[in-house]
Design a protein around this motif. Sequence first.
Motif, mmCIF file in Angstrom:
data_model
loop_
_atom_site.group_PDB
_atom_site.id
_atom_site.type_symbol
_atom_site.label_atom_id
_atom_site.label_comp_id
_atom_site.label_asym_id
_atom_site.label_seq_id
_atom_site.Cartn_x
_atom_site.Cartn_y
_atom_site.Cartn_z
ATOM 1 N N ALA A 90 0.831 -1.206 0.000
ATOM 2 C CA ALA A 90 0.000 0.000 0.000
ATOM 3 C C ALA A 90 0.863 1.251 0.000
ATOM 4 O O ALA A 90 0.608 2.208 -0.744
ATOM 5 C CB ALA A 90 -0.932 -0.014 1.206
ATOM 6 N N VAL A 91 1.902 1.252 0.838
ATOM 7 C CA VAL A 91 2.795 2.415 0.892
ATOM 8 C C VAL A 91 3.534 2.570 -0.433
ATOM 9 O O VAL A 91 3.671 3.690 -0.955
ATOM 10 C CB VAL A 91 3.784 2.276 2.061
ATOM 11 N N GLY A 92 4.002 1.461 -1.012
ATOM 12 C CA GLY A 92 4.696 1.538 -2.289
ATOM 13 C C GLY A 92 3.808 2.076 -3.396
ATOM 14 O O GLY A 92 4.238 2.900 -4.215
ATOM 15 N N ALA A 93 2.538 1.633 -3.441
ATOM 16 C CA ALA A 93 1.598 2.146 -4.442
ATOM 17 C C ALA A 93 1.332 3.627 -4.229
ATOM 18 O O ALA A 93 1.242 4.407 -5.188
ATOM 19 C CB ALA A 93 0.296 1.353 -4.378
ATOM 20 N N ALA A 94 1.201 4.039 -2.962
ATOM 21 C CA ALA A 94 0.970 5.450 -2.661
ATOM 22 C C ALA A 94 2.182 6.293 -3.046
ATOM 23 O O ALA A 94 2.047 7.410 -3.568
ATOM 24 C CB ALA A 94 0.650 5.627 -1.177
ATOM 25 N N VAL A 95 3.384 5.771 -2.794
ATOM 26 C CA VAL A 95 4.608 6.483 -3.180
ATOM 27 C C VAL A 95 4.659 6.668 -4.696
ATOM 28 O O VAL A 95 4.979 7.758 -5.187
ATOM 29 C CB VAL A 95 5.848 5.708 -2.674
ATOM 30 N N THR A 96 4.323 5.623 -5.458
ATOM 31 C CA THR A 96 4.328 5.737 -6.916
ATOM 32 C C THR A 96 3.375 6.831 -7.392
ATOM 33 O O THR A 96 3.737 7.686 -8.211
ATOM 34 C CB THR A 96 3.938 4.398 -7.563
ATOM 35 N N ALA A 97 2.130 6.812 -6.884
ATOM 36 C CA ALA A 97 1.144 7.820 -7.303
ATOM 37 C C ALA A 97 1.578 9.217 -6.888
ATOM 38 O O ALA A 97 1.461 10.179 -7.657
ATOM 39 C CB ALA A 97 -0.214 7.485 -6.700
ATOM 40 N N MET A 98 2.086 9.336 -5.675
ATOM 41 C CA MET A 98 2.458 10.651 -5.154
ATOM 42 C C MET A 98 3.678 11.210 -5.872
ATOM 43 O O MET A 98 3.719 12.391 -6.251
ATOM 44 C CB MET A 98 2.724 10.537 -3.654
ATOM 45 N N VAL A 99 4.699 10.365 -6.093
ATOM 46 C CA VAL A 99 5.892 10.809 -6.818
ATOM 47 C C VAL A 99 5.537 11.164 -8.261
ATOM 48 O O VAL A 99 6.014 12.176 -8.795
ATOM 49 C CB VAL A 99 6.985 9.727 -6.765
ATOM 50 N N ALA A 100 4.689 10.352 -8.907
ATOM 51 C CA ALA A 100 4.310 10.634 -10.300
ATOM 52 C C ALA A 100 3.632 11.993 -10.421
ATOM 53 O O ALA A 100 3.943 12.778 -11.332
ATOM 54 C CB ALA A 100 3.383 9.536 -10.819
ATOM 55 N N GLN A 101 2.699 12.294 -9.500
ATOM 56 C CA GLN A 101 2.036 13.595 -9.563
ATOM 57 C C GLN A 101 3.008 14.734 -9.303
ATOM 58 O O GLN A 101 2.945 15.783 -9.943
ATOM 59 C CB GLN A 101 0.869 13.647 -8.564
ATOM 60 N N ASN A 102 3.934 14.565 -8.380
ATOM 61 C CA ASN A 102 4.894 15.630 -8.082
ATOM 62 C C ASN A 102 5.882 15.826 -9.216
ATOM 63 O O ASN A 102 6.293 16.961 -9.497
ATOM 64 C CB ASN A 102 5.621 15.320 -6.771
ATOM 65 N N ILE A 103 6.285 14.731 -9.889
ATOM 66 C CA ILE A 103 7.139 14.887 -11.067
ATOM 67 C C ILE A 103 6.383 15.626 -12.163
ATOM 68 O O ILE A 103 6.912 16.517 -12.831
ATOM 69 C CB ILE A 103 7.630 13.509 -11.561
ATOM 70 N N GLY A 104 5.093 15.247 -12.353
ATOM 71 C CA GLY A 104 4.281 15.948 -13.350
ATOM 72 C C GLY A 104 4.145 17.420 -13.057
ATOM 73 O O GLY A 104 4.097 18.258 -13.970
ATOM 74 N N ALA A 105 4.093 17.763 -11.758
ATOM 75 C CA ALA A 105 3.963 19.166 -11.362
ATOM 76 C C ALA A 105 5.307 19.869 -11.257
ATOM 77 O O ALA A 105 5.360 21.075 -10.979
ATOM 78 C CB ALA A 105 3.241 19.249 -10.015
ATOM 79 N N GLY A 106 6.410 19.128 -11.460
ATOM 80 C CA GLY A 106 7.734 19.726 -11.377
ATOM 81 C C GLY A 106 8.251 19.910 -9.966
ATOM 82 O O GLY A 106 9.212 20.662 -9.755
ATOM 83 N N ASN A 107 7.661 19.222 -8.984
ATOM 84 C CA ASN A 107 8.068 19.379 -7.580
ATOM 85 C C ASN A 107 9.124 18.346 -7.195
ATOM 86 O O ASN A 107 8.910 17.486 -6.335
ATOM 87 C CB ASN A 107 6.844 19.235 -6.655
ATOM 88 N N TRP A 108 10.299 18.436 -7.796
ATOM 89 C CA TRP A 108 11.337 17.452 -7.544
ATOM 90 C C TRP A 108 11.866 17.525 -6.117
ATOM 91 O O TRP A 108 12.406 16.539 -5.600
ATOM 92 C CB TRP A 108 12.482 17.631 -8.536
ATOM 93 N N ASP A 109 11.736 18.672 -5.482
ATOM 94 C CA ASP A 109 12.253 18.803 -4.115
ATOM 95 C C ASP A 109 11.491 17.921 -3.128
ATOM 96 O O ASP A 109 11.999 17.603 -2.051
ATOM 97 C CB ASP A 109 12.164 20.261 -3.668
ATOM 98 N N ARG A 110 10.275 17.478 -3.473
ATOM 99 C CA ARG A 110 9.478 16.650 -2.580
ATOM 100 C C ARG A 110 9.718 15.148 -2.758
ATOM 101 O O ARG A 110 9.332 14.351 -1.895
ATOM 102 C CB ARG A 110 7.983 16.938 -2.803
ATOM 103 N N VAL A 111 10.352 14.748 -3.865
ATOM 104 C CA VAL A 111 10.438 13.325 -4.199
ATOM 105 C C VAL A 111 11.228 12.538 -3.157
ATOM 106 O O VAL A 111 10.787 11.477 -2.689
ATOM 107 C CB VAL A 111 11.039 13.146 -5.604
ATOM 108 N N SER A 112 12.417 13.013 -2.780
ATOM 109 C CA SER A 112 13.231 12.264 -1.818
ATOM 110 C C SER A 112 12.565 12.217 -0.453
ATOM 111 O O SER A 112 12.670 11.216 0.270
ATOM 112 C CB SER A 112 14.626 12.881 -1.711
ATOM 113 N N ARG A 113 11.860 13.270 -0.089
ATOM 114 C CA ARG A 113 11.162 13.272 1.200
ATOM 115 C C ARG A 113 9.987 12.295 1.192
ATOM 116 O O ARG A 113 9.696 11.649 2.202
ATOM 117 C CB ARG A 113 10.690 14.685 1.540
#
Length: 483
Positions: free
Chosen positions: A300-323
């Motif tokens: 569940a956490v891995g699926a949530a990380v994928t969705a959350m990282v994908a949206q942040n990459i799409g929005a250009g928020n690379w500073d949030r990915v590692s966090r």
Amino acid sequence: MAGRSRRQDLTTGPIARTLLLFALPTLGSSVLQSLNGSINAIWVGRFLGEEALAATANANIIMFMLMAFVFGFGMASTILIGQACGRGDVESARQVIGTATGSFALIATLLAIIGWLLAPEILRLLATPEGAMPLALAYMRVIFLSMPASLLMVMLMMALRGAGDALTPLWFMALSVLLDSTLNPVFILGLGPAPELGIAGSATATAIANYVSLVAMLVYVYARKFPLRLRRGDLHLLKPALPLLRMIFVKGLPMGLQMIVISSSALMMLGFVNQYGVVTTAAYSVTQQLWTYVQMPAMAVGAAVTAMVAQNIGAGNWDRVSRITRSGVIFSLLLTGTLVVLLTIADRPALELFLGGDSPALPIARHIQLIATWGFVCFGVTLVLFGTVRANGQVLGPLIILFISMYPVRLGVLFATDQWLGADALWLSFPIGMVATMLMAIGLYLHGGWRRSRMAPAPIDEQEGVELAQATTEPGGAFNPRG
């Protein structure tokens, strides 16, 4: 595909809280799905015995393997939808949904037909125990008939999560579980007007539950007028757009192959287990039921990380990915570690649910879980790291890592220790393989160059789609898991 009241913006707000709130409904769906499998296993084990339980173990692993390719394409579609939603590009997300749905329907139908015809040969290749063969065949053939509904339902749920809606899949997973678990004893035993179908009754209940839940979810999506639904003018999108289908294939194939690696390894291990007889196979089967629960939080956490990282990459928020990744690893360690400890303390009553207190398989099952279950703590970390790198299109790295850990590492442990450990060599190979997978996943995340990879958005025209498909690079290796 969710309305604004349900679709969650994963690009803003406190990371840990946002990740946890998005992961919890996904965890709930996983719990329900696993609970469904466990309840069905309880019905089969208690009503029909160890041979029937061994039969379902053989059949279910084969179904997992055949669904693996489709899962990869679904995950690729989910990432594209997530990135499109992160950009606020609803039309591109609809195009992905249309192409994925049209393709899935055709693939699922073909798999159902081919699987039904080849079921006996597949079971023989597995060295299915003779006593379990007719039961496994009866179960598998009905399960194949449910495959179109199963795959389309999984695809739609993944699309909803990619769009930020984790609640709608939860409700309809609950409906499927309720129907399946209720109808299982009805068709197994022939209660009321239902025919007595034995083990085929368990598969019949699953098929009915899947088709009813799929139709209900589609009705709900259209009744609520979810923004990403395909409207009357969008029905032409169900005809797959070749450039987009090519992109989904390029990224989805390695992820599907990842599932093939996992499931083929599971098939190989099951073949070794089958050599020890029906009782050991039944013990292994119920241990897998418990392993399914242990994996759920990390999945569940891995699926949530994928969705959350994908949206942040799409929005250009690379500073949030590692966090996001760091929070995911912490949640996975805490949740999976807690479950492993609880299972170690209370393994006997948990296993007795499936086998009964006097089953000869019970002590074997307890022994298996004691040796192997701790490895899932390491595998949980792997799922989070893979979830991050694949959200930006790095799909070859995880494939290579899994192949190495599932074959050279696991087989190496098995063959090196088989002569003096016997069956324990099988059980020990699981955690050692998981540790190896985690160490390689850490290396990929830190040094794999996945940030320079590229998961292309839905193509604007055919020429752009061709260029994107050909130009996408994999700097991490020229190398995902119902898990």
